[in-house]
Design a protein around this motif. Structure first.
Motif, PDB file in Angstrom:
ATOM      1  N   GLN A  61       5.721   5.804  -0.227  1.00 24.25           N
ATOM      2  CA  GLN A  61       6.998   6.066  -0.893  1.00 24.25           C
ATOM      3  C   GLN A  61       7.467   4.844  -1.678  1.00 24.25           C
ATOM      4  O   GLN A  61       7.995   4.974  -2.789  1.00 24.25           O
ATOM      5  N   THR A  62       7.267   3.664  -1.114  1.00 24.87           N
ATOM      6  CA  THR A  62       7.649   2.433  -1.804  1.00 24.87           C
ATOM      7  C   THR A  62       6.820   2.255  -3.071  1.00 24.87           C
ATOM      8  O   THR A  62       7.351   1.906  -4.127  1.00 24.87           O
ATOM      9  N   ALA A  63       5.517   2.502  -2.963  1.00 21.51           N
ATOM     10  CA  ALA A  63       4.646   2.390  -4.137  1.00 21.51           C
ATOM     11  C   ALA A  63       5.094   3.366  -5.223  1.00 21.51           C
ATOM     12  O   ALA A  63       5.141   3.017  -6.405  1.00 21.51           O
ATOM     13  N   GLU A  64       5.440   4.568  -4.818  1.00 16.31           N
ATOM     14  CA  GLU A  64       5.908   5.569  -5.782  1.00 16.31           C
ATOM     15  C   GLU A  64       7.219   5.121  -6.429  1.00 16.31           C
ATOM     16  O   GLU A  64       7.394   5.217  -7.642  1.00 16.31           O
ATOM     17  N   ALA A  65       8.139   4.602  -5.626  1.00 19.40           N
ATOM     18  CA  ALA A  65       9.432   4.152  -6.149  1.00 19.40           C
ATOM     19  C   ALA A  65       9.281   2.989  -7.119  1.00 19.40           C
ATOM     20  O   ALA A  65      10.021   2.892  -8.093  1.00 19.40           O
ATOM     21  N   LEU A  66       8.305   2.121  -6.848  1.00 16.94           N
ATOM     22  CA  LEU A  66       8.115   0.943  -7.697  1.00 16.94           C
ATOM     23  C   LEU A  66       7.104   1.168  -8.815  1.00 16.94           C
ATOM     24  O   LEU A  66       6.929   0.300  -9.673  1.00 16.94           O
ATOM     25  N   GLY A  67       6.400   2.296  -8.774  1.00 19.46           N
ATOM     26  CA  GLY A  67       5.410   2.575  -9.806  1.00 19.46           C
ATOM     27  C   GLY A  67       4.195   1.667  -9.707  1.00 19.46           C
ATOM     28  O   GLY A  67       3.682   1.196 -10.718  1.00 19.46           O
ATOM     29  N   CYS A  68       3.762   1.402  -8.478  1.00 21.17           N
ATOM     30  CA  CYS A  68       2.599   0.540  -8.277  1.00 21.17           C
ATOM     31  C   CYS A  68       1.703   1.156  -7.206  1.00 21.17           C
ATOM     32  O   CYS A  68       2.014   2.215  -6.671  1.00 21.17           O
ATOM     33  N   SER A  69       0.623   0.485  -6.879  1.00 20.46           N
ATOM     34  CA  SER A  69      -0.301   1.012  -5.882  1.00 20.46           C
ATOM     35  C   SER A  69       0.167   0.652  -4.470  1.00 20.46           C
ATOM     36  O   SER A  69       0.948  -0.276  -4.273  1.00 20.46           O
ATOM     37  N   VAL A  70      -0.354   1.373  -3.494  1.00 20.74           N
ATOM     38  CA  VAL A  70      -0.059   1.083  -2.091  1.00 20.74           C
ATOM     39  C   VAL A  70      -0.573  -0.319  -1.746  1.00 20.74           C
ATOM     40  O   VAL A  70       0.079  -1.062  -1.002  1.00 20.74           O
ATOM     41  N   GLY A  71      -1.705  -0.696  -2.299  1.00 16.70           N
ATOM     42  CA  GLY A  71      -2.252  -2.029  -2.065  1.00 16.70           C
ATOM     43  C   GLY A  71      -1.312  -3.125  -2.540  1.00 16.70           C
ATOM     44  O   GLY A  71      -1.165  -4.163  -1.889  1.00 16.70           O
ATOM     45  N   THR A  72      -0.655  -2.896  -3.682  1.00 17.85           N
ATOM     46  CA  THR A  72       0.318  -3.863  -4.199  1.00 17.85           C
ATOM     47  C   THR A  72       1.501  -3.976  -3.244  1.00 17.85           C
ATOM     48  O   THR A  72       1.981  -5.073  -2.973  1.00 17.85           O
TER      49      THR A  72
END
Length: 172
Positions: free
Chosen positions: A128-139
């Motif tokens: 969900q955080t990756a989606e909110a920030l527009g980045c990968s889960v790894g990031t």
């Protein structure tokens, strides 16, 4: 039917949570109000689409983070406040921990701070955080790792608080 139907209800229902996110990002109540207001102005323009087939809260949260990072880049808004009181004062330990933690958060990069706020205060998953920030889960994982390491270095007296369940409790 008004094209903004439901927007007022959304704001009333989610205002407190969104304001908390804005405050944790900016570290200042007045800046948080400004941030939230500027984002809600953008959200109302997208409301018909969001109400129809989007997730307005996720969109708003992402807009808060993006606007905060944009402000930070342009104006370098972050400036730590005065030093916390000495440990010898009668200040409650929880309050002192909050002060020290907020000062340490202010010294993180905007992206690290956004990840910490979304993961630990908003209790979002890594996905969900990756989606909110527009980045990968790894990031998200690496930013979280670096942010927590930096918090531990900046405020070693708070190491006992820097695990997931405890971070959430200190901030509230």
């Amino acid at each position: 039917m008004n094209r903004h139907d439901g927007f007022r209800e959304f704001v009333v229902a989610r205002q407190q949570a969104l304001m908390r996110t804005a405050y944790l990002l900016t570290g200042d109540a007045h800046l948080a109000e400004d941030l939230l207001q500027s984002v809600l102005i953008k959200v109302v323009g997208q409301w018909p689409k969001l109400a129809r087939d989007g997730n307005p809260e996720a969109y708003t949260r992402k807009a808060l983070v993006n606007q905060y990072i944009s402000w930070w880049r342009r104006q370098r808004l972050e400036s730590p406040s005065a030093d916390p009181p000495d440990r010898g004062t009668s200040c409650d330990e929880t309050v002192l921990d909050r002060i020290v933690l907020r000062q340490a958060l202010a010294k993180l990069t905007p992206k690290q701070r956004a990840v910490v706020v979304l993961r630990f205060w908003e209790d979002l998953t890594e996905t969900q955080t990756a989606e909110a920030l527009g980045c990968s889960v790894g990031t998200v994982k690496s930013q979280t790792h670096h942010a927590l390491a930096r918090l531990r270095a900046l405020a070693p007296e708070l190491v006992h608080l820097l695990s997931e369940p405890e971070i959430t409790e200190v901030a509230r």
